[in-house]
Design a protein around this motif. Structure first.
Motif, PDB file in Angstrom:
ATOM      1  N   THR A 259     -25.887  93.507  59.304  1.00  0.00           N
ATOM      2  CA  THR A 259     -26.531  92.199  59.166  1.00  0.00           C
ATOM      3  C   THR A 259     -27.787  92.319  60.483  1.00  0.00           C
ATOM      4  O   THR A 259     -28.507  91.444  60.533  1.00  0.00           O
ATOM      5  CB  THR A 259     -25.754  91.071  59.741  1.00  0.00           C
ATOM      6  OG1 THR A 259     -24.809  91.464  60.825  1.00  0.00           O
ATOM      7  CG2 THR A 259     -24.562  90.877  58.548  1.00  0.00           C
ATOM      8  N   HIS A 260     -27.352  93.078  61.617  1.00  0.00           N
ATOM      9  CA  HIS A 260     -28.286  93.388  62.708  1.00  0.00           C
ATOM     10  C   HIS A 260     -29.176  94.391  62.990  1.00  0.00           C
ATOM     11  O   HIS A 260     -30.168  94.184  63.373  1.00  0.00           O
ATOM     12  CB  HIS A 260     -27.345  92.958  64.065  1.00  0.00           C
ATOM     13  CG  HIS A 260     -26.784  91.567  64.171  1.00  0.00           C
ATOM     14  ND1 HIS A 260     -26.148  90.716  63.216  1.00  0.00           N
ATOM     15  CD2 HIS A 260     -26.981  90.899  65.310  1.00  0.00           C
ATOM     16  CE1 HIS A 260     -25.896  89.595  63.599  1.00  0.00           C
ATOM     17  NE2 HIS A 260     -26.456  89.561  64.688  1.00  0.00           N
TER      18      HIS A 260
ATOM     19  N   ARG B 204     -30.374  94.787  58.921  1.00  0.00           N
ATOM     20  CA  ARG B 204     -30.824  93.597  58.399  1.00  0.00           C
ATOM     21  C   ARG B 204     -30.889  93.609  56.793  1.00  0.00           C
ATOM     22  O   ARG B 204     -32.065  93.164  56.511  1.00  0.00           O
ATOM     23  CB  ARG B 204     -31.943  93.190  59.149  1.00  0.00           C
ATOM     24  CG  ARG B 204     -31.912  93.173  60.581  1.00  0.00           C
ATOM     25  CD  ARG B 204     -33.163  91.967  61.006  1.00  0.00           C
ATOM     26  NE  ARG B 204     -32.864  91.974  62.663  1.00  0.00           N
ATOM     27  CZ  ARG B 204     -33.422  91.094  63.429  1.00  0.00           C
ATOM     28  NH1 ARG B 204     -34.267  90.093  62.830  1.00  0.00           N
ATOM     29  NH2 ARG B 204     -33.284  90.941  64.725  1.00  0.00           N
TER      30      ARG B 204
ATOM     31  N   LEU C  62     -26.482  86.488  60.548  1.00  0.00           N
ATOM     32  CA  LEU C  62     -27.704  86.853  61.053  1.00  0.00           C
ATOM     33  C   LEU C  62     -27.876  86.747  62.493  1.00  0.00           C
ATOM     34  O   LEU C  62     -27.278  85.765  63.054  1.00  0.00           O
ATOM     35  CB  LEU C  62     -28.859  86.277  60.170  1.00  0.00           C
ATOM     36  CG  LEU C  62     -28.943  87.373  59.053  1.00  0.00           C
ATOM     37  CD1 LEU C  62     -27.860  86.918  57.889  1.00  0.00           C
ATOM     38  CD2 LEU C  62     -30.423  87.232  58.318  1.00  0.00           C
TER      39      LEU C  62
ATOM     40  N   SER D 247     -33.159  86.062  65.838  1.00  0.00           N
ATOM     41  CA  SER D 247     -34.183  86.240  65.600  1.00  0.00           C
ATOM     42  C   SER D 247     -34.551  86.351  64.359  1.00  0.00           C
ATOM     43  O   SER D 247     -35.966  86.581  63.861  1.00  0.00           O
ATOM     44  CB  SER D 247     -34.597  87.709  66.551  1.00  0.00           C
ATOM     45  OG  SER D 247     -33.560  88.806  65.772  1.00  0.00           O
ATOM     46  N   ALA D 248     -33.773  86.114  63.431  1.00  0.00           N
ATOM     47  CA  ALA D 248     -34.007  86.387  62.017  1.00  0.00           C
ATOM     48  C   ALA D 248     -34.398  84.939  61.700  1.00  0.00           C
ATOM     49  O   ALA D 248     -33.537  84.018  61.194  1.00  0.00           O
ATOM     50  CB  ALA D 248     -32.987  86.949  61.217  1.00  0.00           C
ATOM     51  N   LYS D 249     -35.945  84.771  61.305  1.00  0.00           N
ATOM     52  CA  LYS D 249     -36.428  83.525  60.892  1.00  0.00           C
ATOM     53  C   LYS D 249     -36.492  83.514  59.497  1.00  0.00           C
ATOM     54  O   LYS D 249     -36.274  84.587  58.791  1.00  0.00           O
ATOM     55  CB  LYS D 249     -37.598  83.441  61.403  1.00  0.00           C
ATOM     56  CG  LYS D 249     -37.608  83.089  62.977  1.00  0.00           C
ATOM     57  CD  LYS D 249     -38.915  82.898  63.409  1.00  0.00           C
ATOM     58  CE  LYS D 249     -39.099  82.944  65.195  1.00  0.00           C
ATOM     59  NZ  LYS D 249     -40.321  82.667  65.851  1.00  0.00           N
TER      60      LYS D 249
ATOM     61  N   ASP E  57     -37.476  83.806  55.812  1.00  0.00           N
ATOM     62  CA  ASP E  57     -38.303  84.899  55.114  1.00  0.00           C
ATOM     63  C   ASP E  57     -37.992  84.924  53.521  1.00  0.00           C
ATOM     64  O   ASP E  57     -36.798  85.243  53.273  1.00  0.00           O
ATOM     65  CB  ASP E  57     -38.259  86.163  55.855  1.00  0.00           C
ATOM     66  CG  ASP E  57     -39.256  87.085  55.124  1.00  0.00           C
ATOM     67  OD1 ASP E  57     -39.823  86.855  53.971  1.00  0.00           O
ATOM     68  OD2 ASP E  57     -39.141  88.202  55.269  1.00  0.00           O
TER      69      ASP E  57
ATOM     70  N   LEU F 273     -36.494  88.150  52.749  1.00  0.00           N
ATOM     71  CA  LEU F 273     -35.248  88.488  53.234  1.00  0.00           C
ATOM     72  C   LEU F 273     -34.297  87.742  52.667  1.00  0.00           C
ATOM     73  O   LEU F 273     -33.174  88.110  52.276  1.00  0.00           O
ATOM     74  CB  LEU F 273     -35.192  88.037  54.735  1.00  0.00           C
ATOM     75  CG  LEU F 273     -33.785  88.652  55.306  1.00  0.00           C
ATOM     76  CD1 LEU F 273     -33.423  89.771  55.356  1.00  0.00           C
ATOM     77  CD2 LEU F 273     -34.093  88.183  56.732  1.00  0.00           C
TER      78      LEU F 273
END
Length: 260
Positions: free
Chosen positions: A97-98, A101, A130, A133-135, A137, A140
């Motif tokens: 997840t990090h 990703r 998540l 910082s994962a916006k 998308d 994604l």
């Protein structure tokens, strides 16, 4: 774990047939030193902590696998230490997840899913969290949902508010995935239902991990839960400071079951 999965003869269970309990409420972890003297008696040995925890709760969300991939021996310990009706939810490795990703992680997700298969009827959900910082998308989003194995109860927790939108909700519904409703600072205070099961993580309101939820705050969540029409509820408290998680989890359980 990959080789163990490939060579395994375990028949994967179907989630819908392995769990009957409609309300599953517990804490995000149980092994906290600062709970000693607050929840665990001062004289209790560490080896007794889990037994004390499961005297009060029927489920726990395991956060340790996020940091260290569990071994087969660890999974066997989970099975051995828990009573037959105790259920584990497992937080998926940060490698998926990090770090990566979800980039090319289909086999890793299958390997982690082997943990769920091994736990069998004592398995609740797989939690994919998540980073903030994962916006949002759309690429994604498709990448995540395309790699999840539908036979597991897959929960995805986002930490950026941009994911709370109708496109995401619709995609989750189509995939049969569970969107994690999150009580946390600067995140939408909203219960989202994208599957028969709903999943809520309580982190705090103004500060992470240290908020003591009031009866009124939890009553509001209970009303949302009842109105959602969900067949099964998963709720875990991650506000571990001062053992608020213990207190608040029992409070919400009491409200939902009418035992308060």
């Amino acid at each position: 774990m990959h080789d163990v999965r490939i060579n395994s003869t375990i028949e994967p269970p179907e989630p819908s047939t392995t769990l009957a309990r409609a309300v599953n409420i517990g804490c995000s972890g149980w092994y906290y030193w600062h709970w000693k003297g607050q929840f665990y008696p001062e004289g209790a040995e560490r080896s007794e902590w889990f037994s004390i925890y499961q005297d009060r709760f029927d489920t726990v969300e395991l956060n340790a696998p996020f940091y260290n991939w569990p071994t087969v021996a660890t999974i066997r310990t989970w099975l051995r230490q828990a009573r037959e009706d105790f259920v584990y939810t497992v937080k998926v490795s940060e490698l998926i997840t990090h770090i990566k990703r979800f980039d090319g992680t289909a086999d890793l997700i299958k390997d982690f899913g082997f943990i769920a298969d091994t736990l069998g009827p004592r398995m609740g959900c797989l939690l994919f969290q998540l980073p903030p910082s994962a916006k949002f998308d759309p690429v994604l989003l498709d990448t995540i949902l395309g790699q999840l194995e539908p036979r597991h109860r897959n929960v995805v927790e986002f930490r950026h508010k941009s994911w709370w939108n109708d496109e995401v909700f619709a995609a989750f519904e189509s995939a049969g995935a569970i969107f994690c409703s999150t009580s946390g600072p600067r995140l939408p205070d909203q219960l989202v239902k994208t599957a028969d099961d709903i999943y809520i993580r309580f982190h705090g309101v103004e500060q992470w991990y240290r908020h003591d939820y009031s009866q009124r705050e939890l009553q509001a969540w209970a009303e949302r839960i009842h109105q959602s029409g969900a067949k099964r509820v998963w709720a875990y408290f991650n506000n571990d400071r001062n053992a608020y998680a213990i207190k608040n989890a029992k409070m919400l359980d009491g409200i939902l079951t009418g035992s308060n």
